[in-house]
Enzyme design. Sequence first.
Site, PDB file in Angstrom:
ATOM      1  N   ARG A 176      -7.106  65.603  54.685  1.00  0.00           N
ATOM      2  CA  ARG A 176      -7.795  64.587  53.883  1.00  0.00           C
ATOM      3  C   ARG A 176      -6.885  63.938  52.844  1.00  0.00           C
ATOM      4  O   ARG A 176      -7.252  62.927  52.231  1.00  0.00           O
ATOM      5  CB  ARG A 176      -9.033  65.203  53.211  1.00  0.00           C
ATOM      6  CG  ARG A 176     -10.215  65.334  54.166  1.00  0.00           C
ATOM      7  CD  ARG A 176     -11.429  65.916  53.462  1.00  0.00           C
ATOM      8  NE  ARG A 176     -11.333  67.367  53.356  1.00  0.00           N
ATOM      9  CZ  ARG A 176     -12.175  68.119  52.663  1.00  0.00           C
ATOM     10  NH1 ARG A 176     -13.166  67.559  51.995  1.00  0.00           N
ATOM     11  NH2 ARG A 176     -12.027  69.430  52.627  1.00  0.00           N
ATOM     12  N   SER A 230      30.742  38.885  19.794  1.00  0.00           N
ATOM     13  CA  SER A 230      29.694  38.525  20.753  1.00  0.00           C
ATOM     14  C   SER A 230      30.272  37.895  22.007  1.00  0.00           C
ATOM     15  O   SER A 230      31.308  37.215  21.975  1.00  0.00           O
ATOM     16  CB  SER A 230      28.712  37.541  20.105  1.00  0.00           C
ATOM     17  OG  SER A 230      28.052  38.162  19.029  1.00  0.00           O
TER      18      SER A 230
END
Length: 493
Positions: A29, A418
């Site tokens: 099941r 950056s």
Amino acid sequence: MTLPTPIFHDLPAARPLDVVILAAGAGTRMRSTLPKMLHEVCGRPMVAWAVKTAHDLQARDIVVVTGHGAAQVEAALAPSAVRFARQDRQLGTGHAFLLGAAELRGDADVLVLYGDSPMLSVDTLNAMRAFHLQEHNALTVLSSELPDATGYGRIVRGEGGQVERIVEQKAASPSELRLTEFNSGVYLMDARAPELTAQIGNDNAAGEYYLTDLLALYREQGSRVAAFKIPDPSEVMGANDRVQLAELARLMQRRINERHMRAGVTLRDPATSYIEDTVLIAPDVVIEPGVVLRGQTEIASGVVVGAYSHLSDSRLAAQVQIKPHSVLESAVVGAASDVGPFARLRPGAVLEEGVHVGNFVEVKNSRLASGVKAGHLAYLGDASIGAESNIGAGTIIANFDGLNKHRTEIGAGAFVGSNATLIAPLTLGDAAFVAGGSTVSSDVPQGAMAVSRSVQRNVEGWSLRYWRQLAAQPESQLARKLPWLASWLTRQS
């Protein structure tokens, strides 16, 4: 009944304990290629919960009876110091138990557990064992009550509360069907159990050997058979399909969460906190809603784990702040560091004390020394970064050449501007500086600055010509879509 506190040194003949775990069921099941017993509840396969319980009971021998998917189940439990017996044909619980008992040394009480019933607690089983010994029982069956016990075998008691028999649903009379005490299938038996089980027959519609028939065999010998009734029937709940599996997981999660809260952990919303049983959390930790904690995660005191963060196999030192929506996998975070929001620490990420890893920063197989800051939008892979270095927004370490990963060594006090690209293998010395927008492929000495970008050139009038060309095209949408720019062009005429 109130569960008694087991005090084994005051009990008569506290014998060794062996455990047989029945885990041969097919579980059709579940509708799954994975064997039923390996479906997980809060991080452990169901059968592993039964094995853990047996170990926590300090059982002498533990035998797991496998059947459906036996090879997979046995492989999953191989590190668990258990033995196995295979039930190749499903001939009932009595047959399965007999196969398991054949692997035992004997001269011990035998406890029967089930591989699909993970909720049964060690405290309950210790109390059952105490009752079994105090009452001088030969067989004790674990029972509970349900207002409607349909589907379960019923406990039929006689004089003095002893169990006369267990009657299955299909064989019960109308009056027996009204009984609310049911058989859980968990039994504690003396050392005669294997010998008596061999006498069980299969004269029934299914042609199977039922362990419940053992009760009558004990009674025929004049032995005492009793039931130990527990107040919470959910402890013996099993799972035959995904719905029941989800209910088991909900109950187990509530138990785990309540244990942490009673130990001093704050769960802002326990209903949405998923915490596996293996996770260790110190007092005065705050867990925000939606958090997932898996595996061997360890969290020290004073930590806050922000909403919807996901941590697996990670260690957090004291006073760490994990901000919302962060993902940590096999990472180590040092004291007073903060991570996120929306950060990812992949396996091998080690942050020392006071490190700041901000939003949309990914760290993989890298060590960031104390005081390092990587505020946002960076990828740091296969690197060592020295104390108090700063990694600017948009920085990436290009560490993969298509075949091999390469290391980057960044000294203490370095500053990476950056939008820098650091191409590994690479070394930046202490206090080195990388100018923003640079692509660096050669080592930078201590105290030096690397600049690697083209010289800026301004082309006068280029933008004006470009926009006039677009505006002059047939059916141009410039005036509708960019009205300010259209007005500016008009003013330049």
